[in-house]
Design an enzyme around this catalytic site. Sequence first.
Site, short mmCIF file in Angstrom:
data_model
loop_
_atom_site.label_atom_id
_atom_site.label_comp_id
_atom_site.label_asym_id
_atom_site.label_seq_id
_atom_site.Cartn_x
_atom_site.Cartn_y
_atom_site.Cartn_z
N HIS A 1 17.76 62.69 12.81
CA HIS A 1 17.63 63.45 14.06
C HIS A 1 17.80 64.94 13.78
O HIS A 1 18.37 65.35 12.77
CB HIS A 1 18.59 62.95 15.12
CG HIS A 1 20.03 63.34 14.95
ND1 HIS A 1 20.58 64.45 15.56
CD2 HIS A 1 21.05 62.75 14.28
CE1 HIS A 1 21.86 64.52 15.28
NE2 HIS A 1 22.18 63.50 14.50
N ASP B 1 25.78 67.77 10.55
CA ASP B 1 25.25 66.81 11.50
C ASP B 1 24.30 67.51 12.46
O ASP B 1 24.72 68.21 13.38
CB ASP B 1 26.42 66.20 12.28
CG ASP B 1 25.98 65.15 13.29
OD1 ASP B 1 24.81 64.73 13.24
OD2 ASP B 1 26.81 64.75 14.13
N GLU C 1 19.45 62.73 19.78
CA GLU C 1 20.33 61.69 19.23
C GLU C 1 21.75 61.87 19.73
O GLU C 1 22.45 60.88 19.99
CB GLU C 1 20.30 61.72 17.70
CG GLU C 1 21.05 60.58 17.02
CD GLU C 1 22.53 60.89 16.75
OE1 GLU C 1 23.23 59.99 16.24
OE2 GLU C 1 22.97 62.03 17.02
N GLU C 2 22.18 63.12 19.86
CA GLU C 2 23.56 63.37 20.24
C GLU C 2 23.88 62.89 21.66
O GLU C 2 25.05 62.71 22.01
CB GLU C 2 23.89 64.87 20.11
CG GLU C 2 23.76 65.43 18.70
CD GLU C 2 24.79 64.85 17.72
OE1 GLU C 2 25.49 63.88 18.07
OE2 GLU C 2 24.88 65.37 16.60
N ASP D 1 21.62 60.65 8.51
CA ASP D 1 22.07 61.52 9.60
C ASP D 1 22.77 62.71 8.95
O ASP D 1 22.16 63.74 8.69
CB ASP D 1 23.00 60.73 10.51
CG ASP D 1 23.32 61.43 11.82
OD1 ASP D 1 23.38 62.67 11.81
OD2 ASP D 1 23.53 60.76 12.84
N HIS E 1 30.92 67.95 15.11
CA HIS E 1 30.59 68.34 16.48
C HIS E 1 31.33 69.59 16.96
O HIS E 1 31.53 69.77 18.16
CB HIS E 1 30.86 67.18 17.46
CG HIS E 1 29.90 66.03 17.32
ND1 HIS E 1 29.92 64.95 18.17
CD2 HIS E 1 28.90 65.79 16.44
CE1 HIS E 1 28.99 64.08 17.81
NE2 HIS E 1 28.36 64.58 16.75
#
Length: 713
Positions: A344, A354, A391-392, A420, A504
């Site tokens: 993604h 990420d 995706e998140e 990922d 994140h």
Amino acid sequence: MPHAVLARLPPGSVRLVIAFGLLLLFSLLVLRRRPAGPPAKAAAARLPVRDPAALFLSLSAGGNASIAADLRALTAGPHLAGTPAAGPAAAHVLGRLRAAGLQTLTREYAPLLSYPGRASSLALLRSDGSPLARLSLEEPADEGRRLVPPYHAYAPSGGAVAEAVFVNLGREEDYAALERLGVGVRGRVAVARRGGGYRGGVVARAAEKGAVAVLIAGRADGGVERGVVLLGGPGDPLTPGWAAAGGAERLGFDDEAVKRRFPKIPSMPVSAETALAIIRSLGGPSIPAEWQAGLGVDAGGVGPGPTLVNFTYQEDRKFEKIHDIFGVIKGSQEPDRYVILGNHRDAWTYGAVDPNSGTASLLDIARRLGIMLQSGWKPRRSIILCSWDAEEFGMIGSTEWVEENLADLQSKAVAYLNVDCAVQGVGFFAGSTPQLDKLLVDITRQVKDPDVMGKMVHDTWNEMNGGISIERLARTDSDFAPFLHHAGIPSVDLYYGKEFPGYHTALDSYNWMEKHGDPLFLRHLAITEIWGLLALRLADDPVLPFDYQVYASQLQEHTNALSALMNNSQAVNLMNGFISDLSDAAMEVLKEAQKLQQVDLYDEHARIRRRVLNDRLLLAERSFLQAEGLKGRGWFKHLLYSPPEDYESKLSFFPGIADAISRSGNLSAKEREVAIRHEVWKVSRAIQRAARVLRGEFSRQSEQSKFSSVVTP
């Protein structure tokens, strides 16, 4: 040359001139017939490629620099899905796939996405309601304030003025410890620290206990973890099972299936500093010693009170457009068989780990495959490179595409290879469905270890855990979920580093990757090569490199573990006969595969037999699906490796059985046994189906009698 002059030349010279003239004439004729093309060296490279793997590995020179350049470009700014800032990353990926010479496609969807509104606030009040302190909702690590504020996607709008209770990680055992201390959370705000599993599960458990809101603390280094809190599986919450395309049917928010997807109480991530300010203001019993280390708590109790928390959160739900991007290489012999690589592209923040460490690796695979195409190579089967969006927000981009193309994928997809977070630390980690284990291990013997000179990835992987360890993919946190759990497609997930502390948060930046994560980008290179070689083997091997004997052995290990958990329950033991039959069928297939590996290209009958064998290998994984899905969770259809309903379950396999166990607390012993036995039967029938598919036969009476003594009710 005039004839008179030619006549005056000696005889030997005449022959020389004639020979030269003939040579010149021949050269002119050849040059006229030869099309304009690359120089001789490049033309020579267009000869048939006998070893695609060797060619792929030979193209590693400069790969780390190319990956670094792509990662820098992709992480130049935040690129949250559904926002204008997502555009440059999408354009970069599309441009690089086109530059590699791949056919490119895009697919647009319009799912429901969730963003923070403007009216969120947090404050501490005295017990009489008077103001004590206004607390920050900002992320300390986001110094430039370029990012979306920390929030939980799909957390409902709401507010509370209530006492707070510190619940540690928010697990069942933590609530049990609070209960022993005489503390409950009903009507109160639960304050947790990260690390208790899926944040949506932490919020759901707090709601079950009666909490009115949840705050989840960030890290001491200033990072605050954003994330989704949807329940019940991946994908757009209003189009469960079908794609969120323009004009598609959408369920209403009052639909029971939709209501189950959304949390019942508001929640928000906060900085460690903010969480500590609340905890230090609490009274009540002392904080257990084992809870103190996680946040560095040096004062306060678990609560409740005496202070109050005044909490308000406003959600902004929107239908926004997202875009999946594809690079396609059509197969030369089996174009209707797909080897799919996916990563993604969207990120909560800058996304250096990420997901764009994986995006940059995917683009390097595209670069290499493009050069290989120019050299004359074409894969036997089609290869599809996928760049997913959103995706998140719950694997939305990949899930909508799988749902839209489900029938095609279930009949034609060979495998899905996911990366990922390609690089988030030290050490190689992998997860897969078991029939791909041997292939994965073999590939790591071909790739140089990025950290230890003179060793291959296989060597260090084997030494790291005292033996090769391959995870089973019974989690729902990346894009393999719709392929495996919903469509039954064999899957792999690859990454370097067990976990990333800046996950994140604003700390997920190119600066971190360049200074700490992978300064020379050699781990990226290793992931690229393992990923690419897996794709080449699956795309080019005449017989698919699947080993179902490994699968049968893994199922036997699962059954043994379940039997021990269930105290040697007879219901569990009935699976043994079916697993033994699957192992026998797998051995028969291996022998057949050995005969068909090298067949005469002109033997049409042998080629058809090989195609039929490959179809059986491809479809065997689909046998583990149940059409109606798991009980109460119909989207999840894989009976072996879907995630269990209880995120704290002791079982990471046989999810229907795990669910039956976790739901049996209020049942009698007999009712519990019946419920579990029914789920065991479902798994047993799935294993039986897989054995039949591998053999390519209908069931036989002798086969039924083989198990009659084992499976009597």
